[in-house]
Motif scaffolding. Structure first.
Motif, PDB file in Angstrom:
ATOM      1  N   ASN A 219      -2.826   3.704 -10.258  1.00 32.49           N
ATOM      2  CA  ASN A 219      -2.300   4.491  -9.150  1.00 32.49           C
ATOM      3  C   ASN A 219      -2.343   3.618  -7.910  1.00 32.49           C
ATOM      4  O   ASN A 219      -3.410   3.209  -7.470  1.00 32.49           O
ATOM      5  N   VAL A 220      -1.183   3.336  -7.327  1.00 30.98           N
ATOM      6  CA  VAL A 220      -1.127   2.473  -6.154  1.00 30.98           C
ATOM      7  C   VAL A 220      -1.247   3.260  -4.851  1.00 30.98           C
ATOM      8  O   VAL A 220      -1.160   2.694  -3.774  1.00 30.98           O
ATOM      9  N   GLY A 221      -1.433   4.550  -4.948  1.00 31.13           N
ATOM     10  CA  GLY A 221      -1.630   5.363  -3.745  1.00 31.13           C
ATOM     11  C   GLY A 221      -0.369   5.469  -2.912  1.00 31.13           C
ATOM     12  O   GLY A 221       0.727   5.616  -3.435  1.00 31.13           O
ATOM     13  N   ASP A 222      -0.541   5.341  -1.625  1.00 28.56           N
ATOM     14  CA  ASP A 222       0.577   5.544  -0.705  1.00 28.56           C
ATOM     15  C   ASP A 222       1.166   4.244  -0.167  1.00 28.56           C
ATOM     16  O   ASP A 222       1.649   4.196   0.946  1.00 28.56           O
ATOM     17  N   VAL A 223       1.121   3.182  -0.953  1.00 23.33           N
ATOM     18  CA  VAL A 223       1.630   1.896  -0.455  1.00 23.33           C
ATOM     19  C   VAL A 223       3.146   1.791  -0.516  1.00 23.33           C
ATOM     20  O   VAL A 223       3.724   0.938   0.143  1.00 23.33           O
ATOM     21  N   LEU A 224       3.793   2.641  -1.297  1.00 23.94           N
ATOM     22  CA  LEU A 224       5.243   2.557  -1.417  1.00 23.94           C
ATOM     23  C   LEU A 224       5.928   3.570  -0.504  1.00 23.94           C
ATOM     24  O   LEU A 224       5.567   4.742  -0.489  1.00 23.94           O
TER      25      LEU A 224
END
Length: 136
Positions: free
Chosen positions: A8-13
């Motif tokens: 899960n890359v979180g809110d980086v995109l």
């Protein structure tokens, strides 16, 4: 052995969406707002756009500009976003007196300054863009 690896890359995109006057989505891509190389890539695109002489350019020259800008946007976004971002609207499409490419760069800079508080100051068409998210 694991059957699935999930990260899960979180809110980086952040989505970059191109829409028409009715709000219909005609293109989209995602940019990694935490990629510290983005400002340098934006600088390259801005310098390239400043070097373009599109006034009176012939059809072949405009196609070359479009293809080169598409390549630079793939570099900016970090993946081949040609079809998803520019499937309907080319980078040199005039939108409200500016190229679509300029509008996209402006929105990406807004996103970066909002998300990261990065100081971004570049000039587009003689306009200085600062980290406040506004053009002055």
């Amino acid at each position: 052995m694991a059957e699935k690896i999930e990260v899960n890359v979180g809110d980086v995109l952040a989505p970059v969406v191109i829409s028409d006057k009715n709000g219909t989505k005609v293109g989209a891509a995602f940019i990694n707002t935490k990629d510290i190389r983005i400002p340098a890539r934006i600088t390259e695109i801005i310098e390239y756009m400043k070097s373009l002489d599109v006034d009176g350019a012939d059809y072949d020259s405009l196609l070359k500009f479009d293809k080169a800008l598409e390549d630079k946007f793939c570099y900016l976004f970090g993946y081949d976003c040609r079809r998803s971002l520019f499937g309907v609207v080319s980078p040199t499409t005039h939108c409200g007196g500016k190229f679509a490419a300029v509008l996209i760069v402006e929105k990406v800079m807004e996103c970066l300054s909002d998300e990261n508080g990065m100081l971004i100051q570049y000039s587009i068409d003689g306009t200085v863009y600062e980290d406040s998210g506004t053009l002055s």
